[in-house]
Design a protein around this motif. Sequence first.
Motif, PDB file in Angstrom:
ATOM      1  N   ARG A 154       0.830  -1.214   0.000  1.00  0.00           N
ATOM      2  CA  ARG A 154       0.000   0.000   0.000  1.00  0.00           C
ATOM      3  C   ARG A 154       0.859   1.257   0.000  1.00  0.00           C
ATOM      4  O   ARG A 154       0.559   2.227  -0.696  1.00  0.00           O
ATOM      5  CB  ARG A 154      -0.947   0.003   1.205  1.00  0.00           C
ATOM      6  CG  ARG A 154      -2.218  -0.789   0.976  1.00  0.00           C
ATOM      7  CD  ARG A 154      -3.252  -0.541   2.071  1.00  0.00           C
ATOM      8  NE  ARG A 154      -2.799  -0.951   3.395  1.00  0.00           N
ATOM      9  CZ  ARG A 154      -2.850  -2.204   3.850  1.00  0.00           C
ATOM     10  NH1 ARG A 154      -3.336  -3.160   3.085  1.00  0.00           N
ATOM     11  NH2 ARG A 154      -2.432  -2.487   5.067  1.00  0.00           N
ATOM     12  N   ALA A 155       1.952   1.256   0.786  1.00  0.00           N
ATOM     13  CA  ALA A 155       2.841   2.419   0.837  1.00  0.00           C
ATOM     14  C   ALA A 155       3.491   2.673  -0.524  1.00  0.00           C
ATOM     15  O   ALA A 155       3.586   3.823  -0.971  1.00  0.00           O
ATOM     16  CB  ALA A 155       3.916   2.222   1.916  1.00  0.00           C
ATOM     17  N   LEU A 156       3.940   1.611  -1.176  1.00  0.00           N
ATOM     18  CA  LEU A 156       4.534   1.770  -2.509  1.00  0.00           C
ATOM     19  C   LEU A 156       3.514   2.288  -3.519  1.00  0.00           C
ATOM     20  O   LEU A 156       3.805   3.204  -4.297  1.00  0.00           O
ATOM     21  CB  LEU A 156       5.094   0.433  -3.011  1.00  0.00           C
ATOM     22  CG  LEU A 156       6.428   0.002  -2.433  1.00  0.00           C
ATOM     23  CD1 LEU A 156       6.722  -1.446  -2.839  1.00  0.00           C
ATOM     24  CD2 LEU A 156       7.539   0.919  -2.901  1.00  0.00           C
ATOM     25  N   LEU A 157       2.328   1.694  -3.500  1.00  0.00           N
ATOM     26  CA  LEU A 157       1.288   2.146  -4.429  1.00  0.00           C
ATOM     27  C   LEU A 157       0.947   3.614  -4.197  1.00  0.00           C
ATOM     28  O   LEU A 157       0.798   4.378  -5.150  1.00  0.00           O
ATOM     29  CB  LEU A 157       0.042   1.268  -4.292  1.00  0.00           C
ATOM     30  CG  LEU A 157       0.194  -0.165  -4.795  1.00  0.00           C
ATOM     31  CD1 LEU A 157      -1.011  -1.002  -4.393  1.00  0.00           C
ATOM     32  CD2 LEU A 157       0.401  -0.201  -6.299  1.00  0.00           C
ATOM     33  N   GLN A 158       0.869   4.012  -2.941  1.00  0.00           N
ATOM     34  CA  GLN A 158       0.584   5.412  -2.625  1.00  0.00           C
ATOM     35  C   GLN A 158       1.717   6.315  -3.102  1.00  0.00           C
ATOM     36  O   GLN A 158       1.476   7.378  -3.684  1.00  0.00           O
ATOM     37  CB  GLN A 158       0.354   5.572  -1.127  1.00  0.00           C
ATOM     38  CG  GLN A 158      -0.049   6.977  -0.742  1.00  0.00           C
ATOM     39  CD  GLN A 158      -0.339   7.099   0.746  1.00  0.00           C
ATOM     40  OE1 GLN A 158       0.060   6.263   1.553  1.00  0.00           O
ATOM     41  NE2 GLN A 158      -1.027   8.162   1.113  1.00  0.00           N
ATOM     42  N   ALA A 159       2.953   5.909  -2.890  1.00  0.00           N
ATOM     43  CA  ALA A 159       4.102   6.723  -3.294  1.00  0.00           C
ATOM     44  C   ALA A 159       4.131   6.939  -4.801  1.00  0.00           C
ATOM     45  O   ALA A 159       4.559   7.986  -5.278  1.00  0.00           O
ATOM     46  CB  ALA A 159       5.401   6.058  -2.835  1.00  0.00           C
ATOM     47  N   PHE A 160       3.657   5.940  -5.551  1.00  0.00           N
ATOM     48  CA  PHE A 160       3.633   6.043  -7.009  1.00  0.00           C
ATOM     49  C   PHE A 160       2.271   6.508  -7.529  1.00  0.00           C
ATOM     50  O   PHE A 160       2.015   6.465  -8.730  1.00  0.00           O
ATOM     51  CB  PHE A 160       4.007   4.703  -7.646  1.00  0.00           C
ATOM     52  CG  PHE A 160       5.460   4.368  -7.488  1.00  0.00           C
ATOM     53  CD1 PHE A 160       6.434   5.069  -8.186  1.00  0.00           C
ATOM     54  CD2 PHE A 160       5.868   3.349  -6.645  1.00  0.00           C
ATOM     55  CE1 PHE A 160       7.774   4.762  -8.040  1.00  0.00           C
ATOM     56  CE2 PHE A 160       7.217   3.033  -6.491  1.00  0.00           C
ATOM     57  CZ  PHE A 160       8.167   3.746  -7.188  1.00  0.00           C
TER      58      PHE A 160
END
Length: 107
Positions: A13-19
């Motif tokens: 989720r953190a990676l998806l949010q960052a991108f």
Amino acid sequence: MKSQDETLEDWCRALLQAFELEDVEVDVNEVLALAGVAAHSVVRPAAPLTTFIAGFAAGMASGSGQAPDAVSMQAAMGVARALAMDYAAATPQPDDGPAVSSGNPGA
């Protein structure tokens, strides 16, 4: 303390949010399964390489309008999985040597 699965879901989720990809659904277990096939069928470092290239291919297909995100991801992972399995079948493994006789002439 978080379980490994919870940690991976949070990280995803953190990676998806960052991108800025919050609306993209990622099947973490499917990605990990593909990494496992690549690691065991090719060599261990093939796992991240395979998942990266499959993800990139899925993104290109989805971004160009060839298919929706989920279809692109499943297709790319399917191609990568099949290729890794074919690679393993076509490549002699280090422990593949001449068959050892059991000493039994009928065996």
